[in-house]
Design an enzyme around this catalytic site. Structure first.
Site, PDB file in Angstrom:
ATOM      1  N   HIS A 132       0.767  -1.222   0.081  1.00 23.77           N
ATOM      2  CA  HIS A 132       0.009  -0.096  -0.155  1.00 23.77           C
ATOM      3  C   HIS A 132       0.797   1.184  -0.083  1.00 23.77           C
ATOM      4  O   HIS A 132       0.366   2.319  -0.305  1.00 23.77           O
ATOM      5  CB  HIS A 132      -0.838   0.167   1.291  1.00 23.77           C
ATOM      6  CG  HIS A 132      -2.189  -0.748   0.895  1.00 23.77           C
ATOM      7  ND1 HIS A 132      -2.325  -2.094   1.117  1.00 23.77           N
ATOM      8  CD2 HIS A 132      -3.524  -0.367   0.379  1.00 23.77           C
ATOM      9  CE1 HIS A 132      -3.573  -2.386   1.017  1.00 23.77           C
ATOM     10  NE2 HIS A 132      -4.310  -1.592   0.249  1.00 23.77           N
ATOM     11  N   GLY A 133       1.965   1.104   0.518  1.00 18.13           N
ATOM     12  CA  GLY A 133       2.907   2.535   0.518  1.00 18.13           C
ATOM     13  C   GLY A 133       4.172   2.088   1.160  1.00 18.13           C
ATOM     14  O   GLY A 133       4.439   1.373   1.978  1.00 18.13           O
TER      15      GLY A 133
END
Length: 386
Positions: free
Chosen positions: A320-321
């Site tokens: 996700h990041g």
């Protein structure tokens, strides 16, 4: 061809510098999948030709030897595609952590950050490429010999920016059908697109203004305001993610393509397992099929089951990041899933309180969104304090 042209024009307009990366992913995926299939064809032909001459053990040994070659090709595909994603998305995160360690030990040395361009949708089309090669390797689907069809699959413009992640076995067969505009598809697709647009623009973006204000300076707000911001973000992220998915699925439906369902009322879930079967379904099913189950799933005892959950959720968080908050978010959900499994397997009395379970699960998910939303560890700490 028209679909492929539209997708590449769309991608080019989003950023011409993005094209080399998706081109490398497409070509490497195509060639490696073809090579894996050709090796399997050679194996089958050799065994068929020498069936009478080879013993069962010799055939087994030969298959194992050739399987290793296929496995190396699969690793090569992983190295290329995950390598591109990792370098572009996580290099500066790694540099930041190295600099922090150097500072901690009193060193004045610093590594310079790299000015990388992160291609739009790279996390999504990379996972689609990997699912295709995995399925070819496992013999679930036949290799695609038409590179234009594979290119259309990886660059399909409605969903390339934010998903859903569509498996090749679900999408490629749809390219073999002649698609004509049908009134019912246009009507239902347009309705779904407008629903997604409304979720995104009317709700997510408007709620985001208030949420951003609190998260930018949580100490300046009361506990009630912070609590409402936490609840508001739960609504914002749902409207944002599901809104994008609805728009993508709606656009695809207009052209006659089915991308499945990506969100199914996730906040009505009663436990973490139920939640992940409803939230971002295409991503959850991808990690389950290509990470959790290959690791062993829940087949080899509790310890390995919990280990597999941790690895899967940690990778999901990192996907996700590039931030420690996403790592913590992944660990949080892993712990939550483990605790739930421990409780299910315990002898504790389990009353049928579905409403209470739904509310409790929702509040725990809201807590996890604090970690997900916070820009850094300091903001996360201040929101929890608030």
């Amino acid at each position: 061809m028209l679909l492929l042209l539209a997708s590449y024009v769309f991608y080019f307009l989003a950023g011409a510098s993005y094209l080399p990366y998706i081109f490398v992913t497409t070509v490497s995926t195509y060639l490696i999948a073809r090579k894996i299939t050709s090796l399997q064809t050679v194996v089958d032909a050799y065994i068929k030709e020498h069936k009478k001459e080879l013993s069962r053990e010799e055939r087994k040994e030969y298959k194992a030897k050739e399987k290793k070659k296929q496995w190396r090709l699969l690793l090569l595909c992983l190295f290329i595609n995950i390598g591109i994603l990792a370098v572009l998305k996580y290099t500066n995160f790694a540099i930041s952590n190295v600099n922090t360690v150097l500072t901690t030990f009193g060193s004045s040395a610093r590594l310079d950050f790299v000015d990388f361009v992160l291609p739009m949708g790279i996390s999504f089309y990379t996972f689609q490429a990997l699912s295709y090669v995995f399925d070819v390797y496992r013999g679930i689907i036949e290799v695609e010999t038409d590179i234009l069809k594979l290119t259309a699959y990886l660059s399909f413009f409605p969903q390339i920016t934010s998903g859903p992640i569509v498996k090749a076995r679900d999408f490629l067969p749809q390219l073999n059908v002649l698609h004509r505009l049908k009134k019912e598809n246009v009507y239902s697709g347009l309705q779904l697109f407008l629903l997604g647009l409304t979720k995104k623009v009317v709700f997510a973006d408007r709620i985001g203004v208030a949420v951003d204000a609190v998260y930018s300076a949580p100490a300046a707000y009361s506990s009630i305001s912070v609590a409402f911001a936490v609840l508001g973000y739960a609504l914002q992220i749902y409207c944002d993610f599901s809104g994008y998915s609805d728009m993508a699925i709606g656009l695809a439906r207009i052209w006659g393509f089915d991308l499945g369902v990506n969100f199914n009322m996730p906040y009505l879930a009663k436990n973490p397992s139920d939640f992940w079967s409803r939230w971002h379904i295409s991503l959850s099913s991808w990690f389950k099929e290509y990470v959790y189950i290959p690791l062993g799933g829940s087949r080899n005892g509790n310890f390995k089951t919990y280990r597999n959950l941790f690895i899967t959720m940690l990778l999901s968080g990192i996907w996700h990041g590039a931030s420690w908050t996403f790592v913590i978010w992944g660990v949080f959900h892993a712990l939550y899933s483990v605790v739930h499994k421990l409780w299910k397997s315990s002898n504790a009395p389990k009353k049928n309180l579905s409403f209470v379970s739904t509310i409790a699960n929702f509040l725990i998910i809201c807590i996890s969104w604090i970690v997900f939303r916070a820009n850094d560890m300091t903001t996360m700490r201040d929101i929890f304090r608030g």
